[in-house]
Design an enzyme around this catalytic site. Structure first.
Site, PDB file in Angstrom:
ATOM      1  N   VAL A 150       0.799  -1.220   0.000  1.00 20.70           N
ATOM      2  CA  VAL A 150       0.000   0.000   0.000  1.00 20.70           C
ATOM      3  C   VAL A 150       0.839   1.281   0.000  1.00 20.70           C
ATOM      4  O   VAL A 150       0.310   2.361  -0.268  1.00 20.70           O
ATOM      5  CB  VAL A 150      -0.959   0.004   1.214  1.00 20.70           C
ATOM      6  CG1 VAL A 150      -0.176   0.260   2.511  1.00 20.70           C
ATOM      7  CG2 VAL A 150      -2.082   1.013   1.052  1.00 20.70           C
ATOM      8  N   TYR A 151       2.121   1.188   0.285  1.00 17.78           N
ATOM      9  CA  TYR A 151       2.934   2.406   0.383  1.00 17.78           C
ATOM     10  C   TYR A 151       2.926   3.160  -0.948  1.00 17.78           C
ATOM     11  O   TYR A 151       3.318   2.617  -1.981  1.00 17.78           O
ATOM     12  CB  TYR A 151       4.365   2.080   0.784  1.00 17.78           C
ATOM     13  CG  TYR A 151       4.536   1.627   2.221  1.00 17.78           C
ATOM     14  CD1 TYR A 151       3.481   1.703   3.134  1.00 17.78           C
ATOM     15  CD2 TYR A 151       5.745   1.109   2.672  1.00 17.78           C
ATOM     16  CE1 TYR A 151       3.631   1.279   4.445  1.00 17.78           C
ATOM     17  CE2 TYR A 151       5.913   0.688   3.986  1.00 17.78           C
ATOM     18  CZ  TYR A 151       4.841   0.771   4.856  1.00 17.78           C
ATOM     19  OH  TYR A 151       5.004   0.349   6.159  1.00 17.78           O
ATOM     20  N   THR A 152       2.508   4.409  -0.874  1.00 22.07           N
ATOM     21  CA  THR A 152       2.354   5.292  -2.044  1.00 22.07           C
ATOM     22  C   THR A 152       1.686   4.559  -3.203  1.00 22.07           C
ATOM     23  O   THR A 152       2.124   4.639  -4.354  1.00 22.07           O
ATOM     24  CB  THR A 152       3.698   5.916  -2.482  1.00 22.07           C
ATOM     25  OG1 THR A 152       4.665   4.882  -2.676  1.00 22.07           O
ATOM     26  CG2 THR A 152       4.207   6.900  -1.449  1.00 22.07           C
TER      27      THR A 152
END
Length: 363
Positions: free
Chosen positions: A59-61
């Site tokens: 989910v990071y960025t």
């Protein structure tokens, strides 16, 4: 200490650096963070110094963080197998699809395949359950994780942001079934967040999980940029700007002490705060994030900071956490048991009797 002073993570032979490079800030898709070029430079700086642990998540960025890491590996001479690349599953990347998130078998396999494609690698070294999913039986989750480890697409598994009782349940299931167990535990830990010392840290020590703290600077509050003198002024941060009007006098007291120690050791408040976390019992590798090269270099200063017993005690006194039941009860009960036992002479009982008056402060 150096980044090459590797430690084994939990009950495993996997060796990781004492500081892991967190990549939640890689990519500008959330309106803040590092450009791909800057992020690539941060990876190069970290690995050139011997750092080997890179932490990301699907989910990071919006998946861009994983893509940046994959592109860096593709365009540089860095050997993939020399790194310990971690990613996570749980968060839903496709709003509207109820099966795209959580810890079900379907979600795990889909998330893993997508992460492998973005990272441009055949395997993930440590695959972390990002958070507790109350809607999926833990047996299903651990069975699916067993399958992806057996497939060779995952080397080890870890768990993050999950209650101690659920982690313990998962570990017992895997031991009984002969499945791979969690080797690491990621959780928030800093001078401003110590409540994990009640349940999670003792559980990790008992069950052999290596602890990897995140947010050791409490979203930058302990970085040194917030002070009494600049109270009310806008400070840059991951969400653009932030007014430190919200900080309490107690928090400023901690920041003041960090500045005192930083001056005495010719270091920075951030490095002192990080060194405190790195020195806690059970901590294997502390995750540090950075949007700029300056921030990374400042965080790396923590490796050279040595806190003596008095330094640690001064910070401990300022930040002693209020722990939930039954920790205070057990702690106070043990004290009263000892006092009662000291008042009873010539008794051979293994457990000393409690006198009625000794129970007043316990109950």
């Amino acid at each position: 200490m150096k980044l090459t002073d590797y430690k084994t993570l939990g009950k495993s032979g996997l060796r990781v650096s004492p500081l892991s490079l967190g990549t939640m800030t890689f990519g500008e898709d959330w309106g803040w963070g590092s450009s791909p070029e800057t992020a690539s430079a941060l990876i190069s700086r970290y690995t050139e110094l011997g750092g080997n642990a890179i932490d990301t998540a699907n989910v990071y960025t919006k998946g861009h963080s994983e893509k940046i890491i994959g592109e860096h590996l593709k365009k540089t001479a860095l050997r993939r197998d020399s790194l310990v690349i971690s990613s996570k599953f749980f968060c839903n990347m496709y709003p509207g699809d109820p099966n795209a998130g959580g810890t079900s078998r379907k979600a795990i396999i889909e998330s893993l395949e997508n992460s492998l494609r973005r990272l441009q690698t055949d395997y993930i070294d440590v695959y972390w359950m990002h958070a507790f999913d109350p809607f999926t039986p833990i047996e299903e989750t651990m069975s699916a994780l067993n399958d992806v480890v057996r497939s060779g697409k995952v080397r080890y598994i870890g768990v993050s942001d999950t209650p101690a009782w659920k982690v313990a349940q998962a570990q017992m299931i895997t031991e009984f079934r002969g499945w791979p167990s969690f080797i690491g535990l990621q959780l928030e830990y800093s001078l401003l967040e110590r409540t994990i010392e009640g349940e999670l840290l003792p559980m990790a020590e008992e069950l052999g999980l290596g602890v990897m703290p995140w947010s050791p600077l409490k979203e930058g509050i302990l970085s040194g940029k917030y002070t009494r003198s600049n109270q009310g002024e806008a400070q840059s941060g991951r969400n653009g700007s932030r007014l430190n009007l919200e900080l309490s006098d107690h928090t400023y007291g901690i920041i003041d002490q960090l500045h005192v120690l930083a001056e005495a050791k010719e270091s920075s408040p951030a490095a002192i705060a990080l060194a405190w976390v790195m020195g806690r019992a059970g901590v294997t590798s502390t995750i540090v994030g950075a949007r700029t090269m300056g921030q990374l270099n400042q965080n790396l200063q923590a490796l050279s900071v040595v806190l003596n017993t008095e330094d640690v005690a001064s910070l401990d006194r300022l930040t002693e956490p209020v722990l939930s039941f039954p920790i205070p009860f057990l702690r106070d009960g043990a004290r009263h048991m000892a006092q009662a036992g000291a008042n009873i002479n010539n008794r051979s009982s293994v457990v000393p009797d409690l006198l009625p008056e000794d129970l007043d402060d316990v109950y």
